[in-house]
Design an enzyme around this catalytic site. Structure first.
Site, PDB file in Angstrom:
ATOM      1  N   ASP A  76      -2.874   4.840   6.419  1.00 42.86           N
ATOM      2  CA  ASP A  76      -3.850   4.489   7.446  1.00 42.86           C
ATOM      3  C   ASP A  76      -5.100   3.841   6.852  1.00 42.86           C
ATOM      4  O   ASP A  76      -5.435   4.045   5.678  1.00 42.86           O
ATOM      5  CB  ASP A  76      -4.322   5.749   8.182  1.00 42.86           C
ATOM      6  CG  ASP A  76      -3.277   6.302   9.135  1.00 42.86           C
ATOM      7  OD1 ASP A  76      -2.131   5.840   9.099  1.00 42.86           O
ATOM      8  OD2 ASP A  76      -3.626   7.208   9.910  1.00 42.86           O
ATOM      9  N   HIS A 221      -3.477   7.541   3.069  1.00 42.66           N
ATOM     10  CA  HIS A 221      -4.473   6.503   3.364  1.00 42.66           C
ATOM     11  C   HIS A 221      -4.514   5.490   2.229  1.00 42.66           C
ATOM     12  O   HIS A 221      -4.309   5.840   1.065  1.00 42.66           O
ATOM     13  CB  HIS A 221      -5.861   7.114   3.555  1.00 42.66           C
ATOM     14  CG  HIS A 221      -5.973   8.008   4.748  1.00 42.66           C
ATOM     15  ND1 HIS A 221      -5.538   9.329   4.731  1.00 42.66           N
ATOM     16  CD2 HIS A 221      -6.445   7.780   5.997  1.00 42.66           C
ATOM     17  CE1 HIS A 221      -5.753   9.873   5.914  1.00 42.66           C
ATOM     18  NE2 HIS A 221      -6.296   8.961   6.705  1.00 42.66           N
TER      19      HIS A 221
END
Length: 267
Positions: A76, A221
């Site tokens: 992400d 991430h």
């Protein structure tokens, strides 16, 4: 010297505290108007705010029910010059596909980092500015997601079918926007625990290797501060350990297609 206004503010705050104690914290939302949800157009919007509802519902995936030893890595918040190239290098070295939930404005600014490198990977919508979609009305959500979708399609020439709301926050307006845009909502069943394993990449890797089950969706991430390094440094070990357990890494659309979801994966 303390002003009379400051004294009054303090007194009012104290009175509010006493009132809260007397009537209970459950009364506070009512006093503040927070129990009056904006059903007809705000963040808690119901379907009657749409001229036409496109589907009977929206699929939300925390994981996928499957007996096949499959797992999906997701990343992400990028693309970012800090970590995205390192993540892509690790994926390329291990021949592992992943799913990237991209922030539109970061893609606009950093498209050169990922151009030509995303063919094996899936791409999803993660809002324009990492917006908390659960606090926006339908028009606000549609604007954020629409701008991001346009940017992804412009940069990669492919449709967008997956949404991950930032923070995993979902309001009614988010679900209506997902319906309107034809998205599946993708959350996760296991997240990297970077604070716990801040200085222990192998501990982070072992945590993932040992806990994954068929159909897991893993949250990582490719943007942020230095704590992200504990995940990135452990990726090769995660891939190797999962393969030794018999797992195969796939994209989220591939994982959904292999499962028993009521909605088939979109290509």
């Amino acid at each position: 010297m303390v002003s009379r206004r400051a004294v009054l503010r303090t007194a009012l705050a104290g009175a509010a505290g006493i009132a809260a104690g007397a009537y209970g914290a459950r009364e506070l939302p009512h006093w503040l108007g927070l129990d009056d949800l904006p059903v007809a157009g705000g963040y808690a919007a119901a379907a009657d705010v749409l001229d036409a509802v496109h589907h009977a519902g929206v699929a939300v995936h925390y994981y996928v029910e499957t007996t096949e030893p499959l797992v999906a890595f997701t990343f992400d918040d990028g693309p970012s010059p800090h970590w995205t190239p390192m993540v892509l290098d690790a994926l390329d070295a291990a021949d592992v596909p992943a799913t990237f939930f991209m922030v539109g404005d970061r893609l606009r600014r950093n498209a050169d980092l990922v151009r030509g490198r995303m063919d094996r990977h899936a791409i999803g919508n993660h809002s324009w500015n990492h917006d908390d979609l659960a606090t926006l009305d339908l028009n606000g959500v549609l604007e954020s997601l629409g701008r991001t979708q346009d940017e992804i399609e412009r940069q990669f020439g492919r449709p967008v079918t997956l949404l991950r709301p930032p923070f995993g926050h979902i309001g009614g307006s988010t679900m209506l926007a997902a319906d309107k845009l034809g998205y599946d909502v993708v959350l996760w069943s296991k997240a990297m625990r970077e604070k716990m394993f801040h200085d222990d990449p192998m501990g982070q890797a072992k945590d993932i290797i040992d806990s994954v089950r068929p159909g897991s969706i893993l949250l990582a991430h490719d943007e942020g501060d230095d704590r992200r390094l504990v995940t990135i440094q452990g990726l090769a070990t995660m891939f190797d350990g999962l393969r030794k357990r018999g797992f195969r890494m796939v994209t989220v659309p591939e994982l959904i297609a292999a499962g028993s979801s009521p909605r088939s994966a979109k290509q």
